[in-house]
Motif scaffolding. Structure first.
Motif, mmCIF file in Angstrom:
data_model
loop_
_atom_site.group_PDB
_atom_site.id
_atom_site.type_symbol
_atom_site.label_atom_id
_atom_site.label_comp_id
_atom_site.label_asym_id
_atom_site.label_seq_id
_atom_site.Cartn_x
_atom_site.Cartn_y
_atom_site.Cartn_z
ATOM 1 N N MET A 175 36.464 77.585 99.168
ATOM 2 C CA MET A 175 36.308 76.125 99.244
ATOM 3 C C MET A 175 35.915 75.590 97.874
ATOM 4 O O MET A 175 34.963 76.051 97.262
ATOM 5 C CB MET A 175 35.228 75.771 100.269
ATOM 6 N N ALA A 176 36.693 74.629 97.382
ATOM 7 C CA ALA A 176 36.411 74.064 96.070
ATOM 8 C C ALA A 176 35.188 73.169 96.127
ATOM 9 O O ALA A 176 34.801 72.669 97.176
ATOM 10 C CB ALA A 176 37.624 73.261 95.580
ATOM 11 N N ALA A 177 34.566 73.010 94.976
ATOM 12 C CA ALA A 177 33.401 72.131 94.913
ATOM 13 C C ALA A 177 33.809 70.719 95.315
ATOM 14 O O ALA A 177 34.843 70.220 94.887
ATOM 15 C CB ALA A 177 32.832 72.125 93.502
ATOM 16 N N PRO A 178 33.029 70.056 96.166
ATOM 17 C CA PRO A 178 33.397 68.720 96.622
ATOM 18 C C PRO A 178 33.373 67.717 95.480
ATOM 19 O O PRO A 178 32.569 67.811 94.557
ATOM 20 C CB PRO A 178 32.333 68.393 97.672
ATOM 21 N N THR A 179 34.276 66.779 95.546
ATOM 22 C CA THR A 179 34.346 65.714 94.559
ATOM 23 C C THR A 179 34.059 64.397 95.236
ATOM 24 O O THR A 179 34.636 64.090 96.268
ATOM 25 C CB THR A 179 35.736 65.663 93.912
ATOM 26 N N GLU A 180 33.171 63.618 94.661
ATOM 27 C CA GLU A 180 32.829 62.329 95.235
ATOM 28 C C GLU A 180 33.650 61.221 94.589
ATOM 29 O O GLU A 180 34.174 61.373 93.496
ATOM 30 C CB GLU A 180 31.335 62.057 95.044
ATOM 31 N N ILE A 181 33.751 60.110 95.316
ATOM 32 C CA ILE A 181 34.436 58.935 94.793
ATOM 33 C C ILE A 181 33.485 58.160 93.887
ATOM 34 O O ILE A 181 32.342 57.894 94.253
ATOM 35 C CB ILE A 181 34.903 58.028 95.944
ATOM 36 N N ASP A 182 33.951 57.809 92.721
ATOM 37 C CA ASP A 182 33.202 56.956 91.792
ATOM 38 C C ASP A 182 34.130 55.824 91.398
ATOM 39 O O ASP A 182 34.926 55.950 90.460
ATOM 40 C CB ASP A 182 32.761 57.760 90.570
ATOM 41 N N ILE A 183 34.069 54.718 92.132
ATOM 42 C CA ILE A 183 35.011 53.627 91.930
ATOM 43 C C ILE A 183 34.889 53.031 90.535
ATOM 44 O O ILE A 183 35.883 52.611 89.935
ATOM 45 C CB ILE A 183 34.812 52.532 93.010
ATOM 46 N N GLU A 184 33.673 53.025 89.989
ATOM 47 C CA GLU A 184 33.495 52.491 88.635
ATOM 48 C C GLU A 184 34.256 53.343 87.618
ATOM 49 O O GLU A 184 34.943 52.822 86.728
ATOM 50 C CB GLU A 184 32.017 52.422 88.270
ATOM 51 N N LYS A 185 34.154 54.645 87.755
ATOM 52 C CA LYS A 185 34.831 55.549 86.832
ATOM 53 C C LYS A 185 36.347 55.393 86.939
ATOM 54 O O LYS A 185 37.061 55.368 85.925
ATOM 55 C CB LYS A 185 34.422 56.983 87.129
ATOM 56 N N ILE A 186 36.841 55.278 88.175
ATOM 57 C CA ILE A 186 38.282 55.144 88.393
ATOM 58 C C ILE A 186 38.806 53.869 87.734
ATOM 59 O O ILE A 186 39.828 53.872 87.042
ATOM 60 C CB ILE A 186 38.603 55.146 89.902
ATOM 61 N N ILE A 187 38.084 52.768 87.948
ATOM 62 C CA ILE A 187 38.531 51.491 87.384
ATOM 63 C C ILE A 187 38.462 51.500 85.860
ATOM 64 O O ILE A 187 39.366 51.013 85.174
ATOM 65 C CB ILE A 187 37.684 50.338 87.952
ATOM 66 N N ARG A 188 37.399 52.070 85.331
ATOM 67 C CA ARG A 188 37.261 52.122 83.867
ATOM 68 C C ARG A 188 38.387 52.948 83.244
ATOM 69 O O ARG A 188 38.915 52.607 82.180
ATOM 70 C CB ARG A 188 35.904 52.694 83.479
ATOM 71 N N GLN A 189 38.774 54.041 83.907
ATOM 72 C CA GLN A 189 39.853 54.870 83.377
ATOM 73 C C GLN A 189 41.179 54.128 83.398
ATOM 74 O O GLN A 189 41.982 54.234 82.464
ATOM 75 C CB GLN A 189 39.961 56.168 84.189
ATOM 76 N N ARG A 190 41.407 53.361 84.457
ATOM 77 C CA ARG A 190 42.678 52.659 84.586
ATOM 78 C C ARG A 190 42.722 51.370 83.768
ATOM 79 O O ARG A 190 43.789 50.954 83.315
ATOM 80 C CB ARG A 190 42.978 52.368 86.061
ATOM 81 N N ALA A 191 41.590 50.730 83.606
ATOM 82 C CA ALA A 191 41.554 49.463 82.868
ATOM 83 C C ALA A 191 41.516 49.658 81.365
ATOM 84 O O ALA A 191 41.836 48.736 80.603
ATOM 85 C CB ALA A 191 40.354 48.638 83.327
ATOM 86 N N GLY A 192 41.091 50.842 80.936
ATOM 87 C CA GLY A 192 41.043 51.106 79.500
ATOM 88 C C GLY A 192 40.052 50.205 78.788
ATOM 89 O O GLY A 192 38.932 49.984 79.251
ATOM 90 N N LYS A 193 40.471 49.637 77.668
ATOM 91 C CA LYS A 193 39.589 48.794 76.866
ATOM 92 C C LYS A 193 39.166 47.523 77.606
ATOM 93 O O LYS A 193 38.126 46.940 77.313
ATOM 94 C CB LYS A 193 40.274 48.432 75.551
ATOM 95 N N ARG A 194 39.987 47.083 78.558
ATOM 96 C CA ARG A 194 39.663 45.862 79.297
ATOM 97 C C ARG A 194 38.456 46.046 80.214
ATOM 98 O O ARG A 194 37.861 45.066 80.674
ATOM 99 C CB ARG A 194 40.874 45.425 80.127
ATOM 100 N N ALA A 195 38.083 47.297 80.481
ATOM 101 C CA ALA A 195 36.975 47.561 81.404
ATOM 102 C C ALA A 195 35.656 46.997 80.910
ATOM 103 O O ALA A 195 34.771 46.680 81.708
ATOM 104 C CB ALA A 195 36.851 49.075 81.630
ATOM 105 N N ARG A 196 35.514 46.849 79.591
ATOM 106 C CA ARG A 196 34.231 46.356 79.055
ATOM 107 C C ARG A 196 33.963 44.911 79.446
ATOM 108 O O ARG A 196 32.832 44.436 79.331
ATOM 109 C CB ARG A 196 34.203 46.517 77.531
ATOM 110 N N PHE A 197 34.988 44.206 79.904
ATOM 111 C CA PHE A 197 34.804 42.813 80.309
ATOM 112 C C PHE A 197 34.399 42.684 81.781
ATOM 113 O O PHE A 197 34.155 41.566 82.250
ATOM 114 C CB PHE A 197 36.100 42.024 80.077
#
Length: 271
Positions: free
Chosen positions: A1-23
């Motif tokens: 069984m692999a180590a469980p991974t939790e959802i981090d919506i902030e991290k997901i959005i920051r990765q997808r938004a790129g530089k725009r995430a700082r706003f």
């Protein structure tokens, strides 16, 4: 069984938004975490379940009851038989996981989803998934892993509408299905199994989806509501009906692939 991974919506959005995430203000992230029930989801993800077991466990965690009808219409005892399961998409979350549990259990785990690549953030579901961004209407430029899924030994499950159902002319129904699965059936000889998942989201979901369409918003705001719709599905009962497999030879030149796709969609709603 692999180590469980939790959802981090902030991290997901920051990765997808790129530089725009700082706003994006911090309070927006905090509100989103509450709105999508991030803590509730992560309590389950910490169990570390994977694959079909993940799907079955999710139904148990939500307290969802599934009434399955017609699965006996689908011969599953031949290891050389490979199907394309196509379903309407009324809920956008619970329906996909529920079908993974049902079909996965019946086929000893021989099931692959074609899914939005966002779902790859769920490590427990990832072993069943083939990530795609969006299925083109012509099926052009498909990633190699998608073709491998159809060439492999697993059954393939997909939602040809791409989006979950909308309120259309007073009826909750999928938007017109894409012809992608018809072409893959013709190319691979896989029979198509129609599946009707009976259920619906809250009235709020359909109101938001309707206003997004009226305003011409490119961002699918209704999709943001899906985790909350999943949360609202706790303790509910849903019925899933399987139809008899449709041989690939059915999809001949008497109709175009798009016409055959709509024909299959109609067969689904007749179940």
């Amino acid at each position: 069984m692999a180590a469980p991974t939790e959802i981090d919506i902030e991290k997901i959005i920051r990765q997808r938004a790129g530089k725009r995430a700082r706003f994006i203000p911090k309070w927006v992230f905090n509100w989103l975490k509450r709105f999508i029930h991030q803590d509730f989801i992560n309590v389950y993800l910490r169990q570390g379940r994977e694959g079909v077991d993940f799907c079955q466990g999710a139904m148990e965690y939500l307290g969802v009851t599934l009434n399955v009808e017609g699965l006996e219409n689908v011969p599953l005892d031949n290891e050389n038989t490979r199907y394309i399961f196509v379903s309407n998409h009324p809920l956008g979350a619970v329906d996909g996981v529920a079908l993974g549990a049902i079909i996965g259990r019946a086929t000893d785990g021989r099931i692959k989803y074609l899914v939005n690549d966002l779902l790859m953030n769920l490590r427990g579901l990832a072993p069943l998934c083939v990530p795609i961004n969006k299925m083109g209407s012509q099926g052009r430029n498909l990633p190699a892993q998608v073709q491998q899924a159809f060439d492999g030994d697993n059954h393939v499950l997909l939602f040809p509408a791409g989006l979950c159902s909308r309120l259309i002319d007073g009826e909750i129904r999928d938007i017109p299905w894409r012809k992608f699965f018809i072409k893959k059936s013709q190319q691979t000889g896989r029979s198509v199994v129609p599946v009707h998942f009976i259920g619906q989201n809250s009235p709020r979901f359909y109101r938001v989806a309707l206003w997004c369409k009226r305003l011409g918003l490119r961002f699918n705001l209704a999709q943001v509501l899906l985790p909350d719709e999943m949360y609202r599905a706790r303790g509910k009962t849903f019925t899933i009906r399987f139809g008899q497999p449709i041989p690939a030879s059915t999809f001949d030149n008497t109709r175009t692939p798009a016409e055959w796709s709509l024909w299959v969609e109609d067969r689904v709603y007749e179940l």
